[in-house]
Design a protein around this motif. Structure first.
Motif, PDB file in Angstrom:
ATOM      1  N   VAL A  50       0.870  -1.182   0.000  1.00 32.48           N
ATOM      2  CA  VAL A  50       0.000   0.000   0.000  1.00 32.48           C
ATOM      3  C   VAL A  50       0.904   1.229   0.000  1.00 32.48           C
ATOM      4  O   VAL A  50       1.752   1.368   0.873  1.00 32.48           O
ATOM      5  CB  VAL A  50      -0.931   0.008   1.228  1.00 32.48           C
ATOM      6  CG1 VAL A  50      -1.793   1.267   1.223  1.00 32.48           C
ATOM      7  CG2 VAL A  50      -1.802  -1.237   1.244  1.00 32.48           C
ATOM      8  N   ASN A  51       0.730   2.097  -0.970  1.00 28.47           N
ATOM      9  CA  ASN A  51       1.618   3.259  -1.111  1.00 28.47           C
ATOM     10  C   ASN A  51       1.276   4.295  -0.045  1.00 28.47           C
ATOM     11  O   ASN A  51       0.275   5.014  -0.141  1.00 28.47           O
ATOM     12  CB  ASN A  51       1.452   3.856  -2.509  1.00 28.47           C
ATOM     13  CG  ASN A  51       2.529   4.878  -2.828  1.00 28.47           C
ATOM     14  OD1 ASN A  51       3.066   5.534  -1.939  1.00 28.47           O
ATOM     15  ND2 ASN A  51       2.848   5.025  -4.091  1.00 28.47           N
ATOM     16  N   TYR A  75      11.939  -3.212   1.837  1.00 26.66           N
ATOM     17  CA  TYR A  75      11.584  -2.692   0.516  1.00 26.66           C
ATOM     18  C   TYR A  75      10.954  -1.297   0.595  1.00 26.66           C
ATOM     19  O   TYR A  75       9.933  -1.010  -0.022  1.00 26.66           O
ATOM     20  CB  TYR A  75      10.631  -3.647  -0.204  1.00 26.66           C
ATOM     21  CG  TYR A  75      11.281  -4.914  -0.663  1.00 26.66           C
ATOM     22  CD1 TYR A  75      11.852  -5.008  -1.926  1.00 26.66           C
ATOM     23  CD2 TYR A  75      11.332  -6.023   0.168  1.00 26.66           C
ATOM     24  CE1 TYR A  75      12.456  -6.183  -2.348  1.00 26.66           C
ATOM     25  CE2 TYR A  75      11.926  -7.202  -0.246  1.00 26.66           C
ATOM     26  CZ  TYR A  75      12.497  -7.279  -1.503  1.00 26.66           C
ATOM     27  OH  TYR A  75      13.089  -8.435  -1.919  1.00 26.66           O
ATOM     28  N   ASN A  76      11.562  -0.434   1.370  1.00 27.38           N
ATOM     29  CA  ASN A  76      11.185   0.966   1.399  1.00 27.38           C
ATOM     30  C   ASN A  76      12.427   1.786   1.061  1.00 27.38           C
ATOM     31  O   ASN A  76      13.435   1.234   0.630  1.00 27.38           O
ATOM     32  CB  ASN A  76      10.596   1.336   2.755  1.00 27.38           C
ATOM     33  CG  ASN A  76       9.200   0.763   2.952  1.00 27.38           C
ATOM     34  OD1 ASN A  76       8.241   1.212   2.337  1.00 27.38           O
ATOM     35  ND2 ASN A  76       9.086  -0.261   3.796  1.00 27.38           N
ATOM     36  N   SER A  77      12.365   3.077   1.246  1.00 23.09           N
ATOM     37  CA  SER A  77      13.518   3.923   0.945  1.00 23.09           C
ATOM     38  C   SER A  77      14.016   4.602   2.210  1.00 23.09           C
ATOM     39  O   SER A  77      14.470   5.754   2.191  1.00 23.09           O
ATOM     40  CB  SER A  77      13.134   4.969  -0.120  1.00 23.09           C
ATOM     41  OG  SER A  77      12.766   4.353  -1.320  1.00 23.09           O
ATOM     42  N   ASN A 123      16.473  -1.388   1.986  1.00 19.83           N
ATOM     43  CA  ASN A 123      16.345   0.030   2.269  1.00 19.83           C
ATOM     44  C   ASN A 123      17.653   0.710   1.890  1.00 19.83           C
ATOM     45  O   ASN A 123      18.443   0.145   1.117  1.00 19.83           O
ATOM     46  CB  ASN A 123      15.980   0.263   3.739  1.00 19.83           C
ATOM     47  CG  ASN A 123      14.499   0.070   3.998  1.00 19.83           C
ATOM     48  OD1 ASN A 123      13.679   0.874   3.596  1.00 19.83           O
ATOM     49  ND2 ASN A 123      14.149  -1.037   4.656  1.00 19.83           N
ATOM     50  N   ARG A 124      17.902   1.886   2.403  1.00 20.65           N
ATOM     51  CA  ARG A 124      19.105   2.630   2.019  1.00 20.65           C
ATOM     52  C   ARG A 124      19.872   3.089   3.251  1.00 20.65           C
ATOM     53  O   ARG A 124      20.419   4.186   3.289  1.00 20.65           O
ATOM     54  CB  ARG A 124      18.705   3.830   1.153  1.00 20.65           C
ATOM     55  CG  ARG A 124      18.109   3.429  -0.189  1.00 20.65           C
ATOM     56  CD  ARG A 124      17.441   4.590  -0.893  1.00 20.65           C
ATOM     57  NE  ARG A 124      18.349   5.722  -1.022  1.00 20.65           N
ATOM     58  CZ  ARG A 124      17.950   6.957  -1.331  1.00 20.65           C
ATOM     59  NH1 ARG A 124      16.667   7.194  -1.537  1.00 20.65           N
ATOM     60  NH2 ARG A 124      18.821   7.926  -1.437  1.00 20.65           N
ATOM     61  N   PHE A 125      19.902   2.240   4.260  1.00 22.92           N
ATOM     62  CA  PHE A 125      20.674   2.561   5.460  1.00 22.92           C
ATOM     63  C   PHE A 125      22.164   2.499   5.114  1.00 22.92           C
ATOM     64  O   PHE A 125      22.628   1.550   4.487  1.00 22.92           O
ATOM     65  CB  PHE A 125      20.346   1.588   6.584  1.00 22.92           C
ATOM     66  CG  PHE A 125      18.946   1.725   7.111  1.00 22.92           C
ATOM     67  CD1 PHE A 125      18.568   2.856   7.814  1.00 22.92           C
ATOM     68  CD2 PHE A 125      18.004   0.742   6.884  1.00 22.92           C
ATOM     69  CE1 PHE A 125      17.272   2.998   8.299  1.00 22.92           C
ATOM     70  CE2 PHE A 125      16.704   0.869   7.353  1.00 22.92           C
ATOM     71  CZ  PHE A 125      16.344   2.008   8.064  1.00 22.92           C
ATOM     72  N   CYS A 128       6.060  -0.124   0.916  1.00 21.24           N
ATOM     73  CA  CYS A 128       5.010   0.887   1.095  1.00 21.24           C
ATOM     74  C   CYS A 128       5.454   2.297   0.719  1.00 21.24           C
ATOM     75  O   CYS A 128       4.696   3.250   0.921  1.00 21.24           O
ATOM     76  CB  CYS A 128       4.523   0.886   2.546  1.00 21.24           C
ATOM     77  SG  CYS A 128       3.555  -0.566   2.990  1.00 21.24           S
ATOM     78  N   ASN A 129       6.675   2.447   0.184  1.00 22.70           N
ATOM     79  CA  ASN A 129       7.202   3.790  -0.104  1.00 22.70           C
ATOM     80  C   ASN A 129       7.108   4.692   1.120  1.00 22.70           C
ATOM     81  O   ASN A 129       6.716   5.863   1.037  1.00 22.70           O
ATOM     82  CB  ASN A 129       6.464   4.439  -1.274  1.00 22.70           C
ATOM     83  CG  ASN A 129       6.796   3.798  -2.598  1.00 22.70           C
ATOM     84  OD1 ASN A 129       7.949   3.490  -2.876  1.00 22.70           O
ATOM     85  ND2 ASN A 129       5.782   3.570  -3.407  1.00 22.70           N
ATOM     86  N   LEU A 130       7.450   4.156   2.255  1.00 23.84           N
ATOM     87  CA  LEU A 130       7.330   4.897   3.502  1.00 23.84           C
ATOM     88  C   LEU A 130       8.213   6.149   3.477  1.00 23.84           C
ATOM     89  O   LEU A 130       9.393   6.072   3.138  1.00 23.84           O
ATOM     90  CB  LEU A 130       7.747   4.028   4.682  1.00 23.84           C
ATOM     91  CG  LEU A 130       6.856   2.825   5.000  1.00 23.84           C
ATOM     92  CD1 LEU A 130       7.466   2.004   6.123  1.00 23.84           C
ATOM     93  CD2 LEU A 130       5.450   3.281   5.382  1.00 23.84           C
ATOM     94  N   PRO A 131       7.652   7.284   3.820  1.00 27.76           N
ATOM     95  CA  PRO A 131       8.503   8.475   3.933  1.00 27.76           C
ATOM     96  C   PRO A 131       9.354   8.395   5.191  1.00 27.76           C
ATOM     97  O   PRO A 131       8.951   7.794   6.198  1.00 27.76           O
ATOM     98  CB  PRO A 131       7.489   9.625   4.024  1.00 27.76           C
ATOM     99  CG  PRO A 131       6.253   9.002   4.571  1.00 27.76           C
ATOM    100  CD  PRO A 131       6.233   7.583   4.084  1.00 27.76           C
TER     101      PRO A 131
END
Length: 954
Positions: free
Chosen positions: A194-195, A244-246, A272-274, A220-223
């Motif tokens: 869910v976006n 699978y978020n950013s 993610n991008r940690f 979820c493209n979590l901010p």
């Protein structure tokens, strides 16, 4: 006690039992079997059935003349008869999904506590808002059911809900999720895919769910959150998936985790991008047992504090940028952690050093270290690791000998992957103490015979011994094929013999690759029961009629190219192969017509029938294969006009090869609709008429970039409990710079139009210069007239241009010199005239690029243009005075001088030849020298003779 008293007491007991009958029956699990379902609920269920498309009879028991409590997927209350459970989960019934929509009559099932419609297809319809009125619901599962539109906020009315799964649907992007905190009883929440990119307070919202134990927000493209929630987190949270978020290291998510009083057991932060070092803060979460960092950008090593994580069982750090010595990694996990750890996943990093003694991790079951920079030997102490089930060491630089001692006590080993740099030294009759499920020994030196110990492995489902120098006979190795095999790769060996014709039924649809061997005979029927079958580049022969004996809708990839297969393609097979995506029959001996039943392959994306002897016209049913990306029908005997539907039925077509057939007629202008087309090859046919002016509508050729270097077709396959993506890469043999090359991994970069060797007439359309992405343009061997467009230099990406053997006239445009990538140029045998333009790139071409044009002049042709000055020796260039002085010196040299020199050379030459006749070695050396010298002599005499003629004229 009197008789009347006893009778009175028995009456009371009987009345009590009658009153308590539902309760006791319910306690004993019996209940009243005669209640039956309520009529209005049965009618509601029948209306629900009417709105569902049931392809495989999942709801066959739903009949108007039966008690609905007996219907599949339903459960009624033992006390009231009301329907309390509706379970239409397609996966649990092992059925194809239901399709359609959920009827609002669901509202009549007011007593439902459990509703599961997951793994179905509701065609992106909206979740019925009426579900929000089912106040008794405790379990609502809508996972992967293809719901769409907006998530109804009415779901917030389900105050008794404990389980909510909305994951893997196609909802619109919600503006907020403020309805969630109303679900005060919620324990499990999944909203994966869910976006939530617009929900900046997502962490504050979920933090208001006091009983939440499991939270899944994957993809979820979590901010990123930059402020820690004020409300304390639920202390009951034990499962958290934010993969699978950013999310980045600047997010406050980690701060929230480290400072809250959560009792998280499983934490997934994969994909993610940690960045930077792994924080020490994770060690503060004392309850952590499973920690997944797969695919991030962490650097360095493992914090020393991790050694104190006494409950840690799984640590997954694959696909990061970790570096340092492996020994240090293991030392930092020494403490109480090394006694609890069961799984260490460090694949795809930059870890160095040798493999240390791992007996300090007595509970270790999984060790994954493949694709690092490990060196040194594998210690024999590995054989003492009695709990080890998975060992992945492949794609490292480990060296030395692997012996039986390395496996002496590995009785539980199931998965083995070793690098090709190791040397195997097992005795001939060695019997391993384990039975492997996975054998990954690709590129290891196992040959020349199939290792004897492999024959002892009876239960494997995965085997990769590709490129392992095996030259054994497969017909003597029936043990290779087993019912439970799910993946088999024996490619790039020298395996010979006939594949045994086994009466074998696979338990699943396996991936089988036997390509690039020396297999002979026919293809047995059982192999066609695969999901992926590649037997290309062998010596297989005979027909493929066995394909018709199977009805395998799961066969996705069928690659039979480069064999000796023959006969006609059966027309009755293809309608049963509705799942086929790739069909490659190239380079065989098939003949006859292309069967019309190929049109049943609605999912096919790649069709390669190149280099056979197919005849007749293209079947019109092919226009049903609308997903085609790659179509190669070259080098056959196909006839007729190129069908118009080739340009209208394939909106995604990238490669179209009809080369070397007998097609006639004109080039259909409808081909201009193929906006994704990058390779158009109609060469060596009998096509006439003009080149369509609309070629500039091929928009993929009007762009210099290419989306992908390779054209890859992938399929997701489930093997065991894991999902794997298997791919097929399109390839073709393409004539380049006079030689045929195989293009595979860079086929997507090739942008070419080849209309050569036809009967095309008229002018080259000026619109062709808009195809600035073209790498190769071949219009040779036609009857084209007119001039080459003056704007040809706009084709800046052009590497090869062939316009030879036409009737082109006028001059060569000077803009041609602007194409600095041009490495192949052929303008020969036309009616071109005038001076050949010069330039850094054009000056590299020799006379063969221009010969056969009598009216062309200038270098590199020997014919000089009118008024052109004779080129001087570069060593003589200088000032006008220097040139004059040189001419005066040359005035002393007369024609007689050159004649004398020539006579002297001849006399000396024959003197040398006399000597050489007597000496073979000298003779060979001399003639090598002479071949080189004669060219230099010809140039020198030509230049000097020109000077003599100039002096005589003066």
């Amino acid at each position: 006690m009197g008789g009347s008293s006893v009778q009175f007491l028995l009456t009371l007991i009987l009345l009590f039992l009658l009153c308590m009958r539902p309760t006791i029956a319910n306690y004993l699990g019996l209940g009243d079997t005669h209640l039956g379902c309520k009529e209005h609920e049965r009618q509601a269920l029948l209306k629900i059935k009417q709105d569902l498309i049931d392809d495989y009879g999942l709801l066959s028991s739903w009949s108007s003349n039966q008690d609905c409590c007996m219907w599949s997927g339903l459960r009624c209350s033992n006390q009231t008869g009301h329907v309390i459970m509706l379970n239409l989960n397609a996966s649990s019934f092992r059925s194809w999904p239901l399709r359609g929509k959920l009827n609002p009559s669901l509202f009549e099932l007011k007593y439902l506590t459990y509703l599961d419609v997951s793994f179905n297809d509701f065609n992106q319809s909206q979740i019925p808002k009426i579900i929000g009125s089912l106040s008794n619901l405790r379990h609502l599962d809508l996972y992967d059911a293809n719901f769409g539109r907006n998530i109804p906020f009415q779901l917030g009315n389900l105050s008794n809900l404990q389980y909510l799964n909305l994951g893997w649907n196609n909802f619109n992007i919600p503006e907020n999720i403020e309805w969630l905190p109303q679900l005060s009883s919620l324990e499990y929440l999944c909203m994966s895919t869910v976006n939530l990119s617009k929900v900046n307070n997502w962490l504050h919202v979920v933090n208001k769910l006091p009983y939440l134990t499991s939270l899944y927000l994957s993809s979820c493209n979590l901010p990123n959150i930059f402020s820690v929630p004020l409300v304390n987190s639920s202390t009951s949270l034990d499962g958290l998936d934010l993969s699978y978020n950013s999310l980045t290291s600047s997010s406050s998510v980690l701060e929230w985790l480290f400072n809250s009083n959560t009792s998280i057991v499983a934490l997934d932060l994969s994909y993610n991008r940690f960045q930077g070092l792994i924080p020490d803060g994770f060690s503060k979460i004392n309850s952590l047992a499973k920690l997944y960092f797969y695919k991030n950008e962490f650097e360095g090593g493992i914090p020393k504090s991790f050694g104190g994580m006494c409950n840690l069982k799984i640590l997954s750090l694959s696909l990061n940028n970790l570096s340092g010595q492996l020994l240090e990694f293991f030392q930092n996990l020494t403490g109480c952690a090394n006694h609890s750890i069961q799984s260490l996943n460090f694949d795809w990093n930059q870890i160095m050093g040798s493999l240390p003694d791992i007996t300090t991790f007595p509970s270790l079951r999984i060790l994954r270290l493949h694709s690092n920079h490990l060196k040194g030997i594998v210690p024999e102490s590995l054989g003492k690791q009695s709990n080890l089930e998975t060992l992945y060491l492949s794609n490292n630089s480990l060296e030395g000998v692997i012996s039986e001692a390395h496996f002496s006590n590995l009785t539980k080993l199931k998965h083995l992957a070793l690098p090709h740099t190791l040397v195997f030294n097992f005795s001939f009759d060695w019997v391993p103490p384990f039975q492997l499920d996975e054998i990954s020994l690709g590129s290891c030196q196992l040959g020349p015979r199939f290792p004897t110990w492999l024959r002892t492995q009876k239960y494997y489902s995965w085997i990769d011994i590709s490129n392992s120098r095996i030259s054994d006979i497969i017909s003597n190795s029936d043990w290779i094929f087993s019912r439970q095999v799910e993946y088999m790769n024996l490619s790039f060996n020298q395996i010979s013999g006939q594949i045994p014709n086994l009466s074998l039924e696979f338990t699943s649809y396996p991936i089988i690759d036997l390509s690039s061997n020396k297999l002979e005979g026919g293809i047995p029927q059982f192999l066609f029961e695969s999901a992926y079958l590649d037997v290309s580049k062998n010596m297989l022969s005979g027909p493929i009629s066995a394909l018709c004996e199977v009805q395998n809708g799961n066969l996705n990839f069928l690659v039979l190219s480069n064999n000796r297969l023959s006969g006609q393609i059966p027309d009755s097979c293809w309608m049963h192969l509705e799942g086929l995506q790739v069909l490659n029959l190239a380079n065989n001996h098939f003949h006859g017509k292309i069967p019309s039943s190929v049109g049943f392959l609605h999912r096919i994306v790649s069709l390669d029938l190149d280099n056979n002897n197919f005849s007749g016209e293209l079947p019109s049913s092919l226009n049903n294969c609308k997903e085609l990306i790659f179509l190669n029908l070259g080098y056959n005997a196909l006839v007729g006009q190129i069908p118009i539907w080739l340009g209208t039925s394939y909106p995604n077509l990238i490669i179209l090869i009809l080369r070397s057939n007998h097609f006639n007629g004109s080039v259909p202008i409808h081909l201009c609709h193929l906006e994704h087309l990058q390779v158009l090859d109609l060469a060596l046919n009998q096509i006439s008429g003009c080149i369509p002016k609309c070629l500039n509508n091929l928009s993929a050729l009007t762009k210099k970039d290419s989306p992908d270097a390779a054209i890859i077709h992938s399929s997701l396959e489930t093997i065991g409990i894991m999902e794997y993506v298997f791919s097929y890469i399109d390839h073709l043999f393409f004539m380049w710079k006079g030689k045929e090359h195989e293009y595979k991994n860079i086929l997507g970069l090739l942008k070419s139009i080849d209309l050569s060797s036809n009967n095309l007439t008229g002018r080259i359309p000026g619109e062709v210069v808009e195809l600035v992405g073209l790498v190769s343009l071949n219009l040779s061997r036609n009857r084209l007239t007119g001039q080459i467009t003056s704007e040809i230099g706009m084709l800046q990406s052009l590497d090869a241009l062939d316009l030879s053997k036409n009737q082109l006239s006028s001059g060569i445009p000077s803009s041609l010199s602007h194409i600095d990538r041009l490495s192949v140029l052929d303008l020969s045998n036309n009616n071109l005239s005038g001076k050949i333009p010069t330039g850094p790139q054009l000056d590299t071409f020799n006379a063969s690029s221009y010969e056969g044009n009598p009216n062309l002049c200038g270098a590199p042709l020997p014919k000089k243009c009118s008024g052109e000055e004779i080129a001087q020796n570069p060593a003589m260039n200088g000032s006008r005075e220097h040139a004059g002085m040189q001419d005066e010196k040359e005035g002393f040299i007369s024609m007689g001088f050159y004649v004398s020199v020539a006579l002297g050379f001849i006399a000396g030459f024959w003197g040398v030849v006399g000597t050489l006749v007597l000496n073979m070695s000298l003779r060979v050396a001399f003639f090598r020298f002479l071949n080189d010298f004669k060219d230099r002599l010809y140039v020198a005499i030509s230049v000097n003779m020109a000077r003599v003629q100039r002096q005589l004229q003066n």
